[in-house]
Write an enzyme that holds these catalytic residues in place. Structure first.
Site, short mmCIF file in Angstrom:
data_model
loop_
_atom_site.label_atom_id
_atom_site.label_comp_id
_atom_site.label_asym_id
_atom_site.label_seq_id
_atom_site.Cartn_x
_atom_site.Cartn_y
_atom_site.Cartn_z
N CYS A 79 -4.90 2.57 3.17
CA CYS A 79 -5.09 2.02 4.37
C CYS A 79 -3.71 2.54 5.36
CB CYS A 79 -5.20 1.01 4.18
SG CYS A 79 -6.68 -0.07 2.68
N HIS A 106 -1.42 -6.90 8.94
CA HIS A 106 -2.34 -5.97 8.17
C HIS A 106 -3.91 -6.93 8.11
CE1 HIS A 106 -4.36 -2.56 6.00
NE2 HIS A 106 -4.34 -3.98 4.68
N GLU A 128 0.84 -10.99 2.94
CA GLU A 128 1.97 -11.04 4.07
C GLU A 128 2.23 -12.64 4.86
OE1 GLU A 128 0.81 -8.09 7.71
OE2 GLU A 128 -0.77 -8.69 5.95
N LYS A 165 -8.55 -7.15 12.91
CA LYS A 165 -9.42 -6.48 12.45
C LYS A 165 -11.22 -7.38 12.17
CE LYS A 165 -6.87 -4.10 8.41
NZ LYS A 165 -5.83 -4.34 9.12
N HIS A 208 -12.39 -3.44 9.02
CA HIS A 208 -10.89 -2.12 8.35
C HIS A 208 -11.19 -0.72 7.80
CE1 HIS A 208 -7.57 -1.42 6.41
NE2 HIS A 208 -8.38 -2.18 4.91
N PHE A 211 -3.83 0.46 -0.70
CA PHE A 211 -4.33 0.76 -1.89
C PHE A 211 -2.51 1.46 -2.93
CE2 PHE A 211 -9.72 -0.95 -3.00
CZ PHE A 211 -8.40 -1.98 -2.33
#
Length: 411
Positions: free
Chosen positions: A164, A302, A313, A334, A339, A397
């Site tokens: 990502c 994010h 986060e 998002k 995403h 990831f």
């Protein structure tokens, strides 16, 4: 060399439509591109929603038809947006500058649709019927390769794969290469066409996606107590990143200056985030920019709407910004565009630039009952603000973290 690096052109392709302005308007109006999946029958899947590109998208209105016929959708998205960005930057690649212009485009999973189609053909019809273009269409570096073929750029030509965070890492790497003199300018960004049968099945099995099939507009819920996972999206954002002097020589439109790049690795877990890694990335970006915590006016988080990710986060922002954390507006976009995996970072960076230009911070949709945090989450409606410096976070990831800081260009 270590000169200044600016962004002179950008364009997005998202479920909301073509162009950054279309996406920006949707963010301010609280509209989402998330809906029932159309590209294949998802009735047997636990999750049946995504943010898909419109069915009528045709890259050949800008890119050679033969080139596009032999490319996966993710590469088509990349070439289309990067071509628009080149035009917006008023950058014509020619014999005089082609050796000074590179291409670097990120993608998290690349040509998944091509892989599915050709593997199915292999099983049903045998190896002799697999397309000779399988590998070129599948591999992630082909977005950069095709774009260079299309426009003639002969500078460094590479690709980045960090899940990502791929698109953001591509931009950050371009900044570094420009500063050491490997090129004057880069065509960069991220692209993804990950709404496919196998990728959806994988994310479903991992429990990463929101299952709110009956309420697609409410499915992505960053920082909200009732969040259940992210919503898969697709699309691309192309950007022209270049040395300031190179841009000034042709009187290019300068949208923003990239002043900070911060990188880190979690060294922890494949999918579970770590506060320390996010803290390191944000602090490294601040240090690279020579800025203090109070200098940041907005953070595009994010925050995909995952139970663990959002908490991590928020805690990392509080740790980095300390007493100033409650004074820095934070939002996630998002819920609007989904995403977009490797395309998400450049898309959110483009929205940071729009926020600086318009003096408005897009709000976080569906954050109706935020968990208690020490950060200022912009929700319910957009917020007017004087934004000189903005940060965009991307976490992938595998523990791949990057924070980018852009500043309004004032000459």
């Amino acid at each position: 060399m270590n000169g200044r690096v600016v962004i002179t052109g950008m364009s997005t392709l998202s479920a909301l439509g073509r162009g950054i302005d279309v996406l920006w308007d949707a963010c301010l109006e609280g509209r989402t591109g998330i809906g029932p999946i159309r590209r294949f029958d998802a009735s047997e899947y636990r999750v049946q929603i995504a943010a898909e590109i419109a069915d009528d998208f045709d890259p050949t209105d800008r890119i050679d038809r033969k080139l596009m016929k032999r490319s996966d959708r993710f590469a088509q998205f990349a070439c289309w947006t990067c071509d628009v960005a080149l035009e917006a930057a008023n950058l014509a690649v020619d014999d005089d500058n082609r050796h000074q212009i590179g291409v670097q485009i990120g993608s998290g999973i690349g040509g998944m649709e091509t892989w599915e189609e050709q593997f199915e053909r292999l099983l049903e019809r045998g190896p002799g019927r697999v397309s000779p273009f399988l590998i070129p269409m599948l591999i992630i570096d082909m977005a950069s390769g095709l774009m260079s073929i299309h426009c003639g750029a002969m500078g460094p030509n590479t690709a980045v794969v960090t899940a990502c965070a791929s698109g953001s890492h591509a931009i950050g790497a371009c900044v570094d290469m420009i500063k050491v003199g490997r090129a004057k300018a880069f065509i960069t960004g991220g692209a993804e066409a990950g709404v496919t049968r196998s990728s959806l099945a994988g994310f479903c099995s991992a429990g990463a996606l929101s299952p709110r099939n009956d309420e697609p507009a409410l499915a992505c819920r960053p920082f909200d107590r009732d969040r259940e996972g992210f919503v898969l999206g697709e699309g691309a954002t192309g950007m022209i990143v270049e040395e300031l002097e190179f841009a000034l020589e042709r009187d290019a439109p300068i949208l923003a200056e990239i002043v900070g790049v911060g990188l880190s690795g979690d060294a922890h877990h494949v999918t579970e985030p770590l506060i320390d890694g996010a803290v390191m990335a944000m602090q490294a970006a601040l240090d690279d920019a020579g800025l203090n915590p109070e200098d940041i006016d907005y953070i595009n988080a994010h925050a995909p709407g995952t139970p663990a990710g959002d908490v991590c986060e928020a805690a990392s922002i509080a740790a980095v910004f300390g007493d100033h954390a409650a004074d820095i507006p934070v939002s996630s976009t998002k819920p609007v565009h989904g995403h977009m995996l490797g395309a998400t970072g450049p898309t959110e960076l483009a929205l940071c630039i729009k926020a600086m230009d318009e003096g408005v911070i897009p709000h976080t949709l569906n954050c109706d009952d935020p968990e208690p945090t020490d950060i200022d989450i912009v929700r319910e409606e957009p917020r007017e603000a004087d934004i000189e410096v903005a940060m965009s976070n991307s976490f992938g990831f595998g523990g791949h973290n990057i924070s980018l800081i852009v500043r309004k260009y004032t000459g």
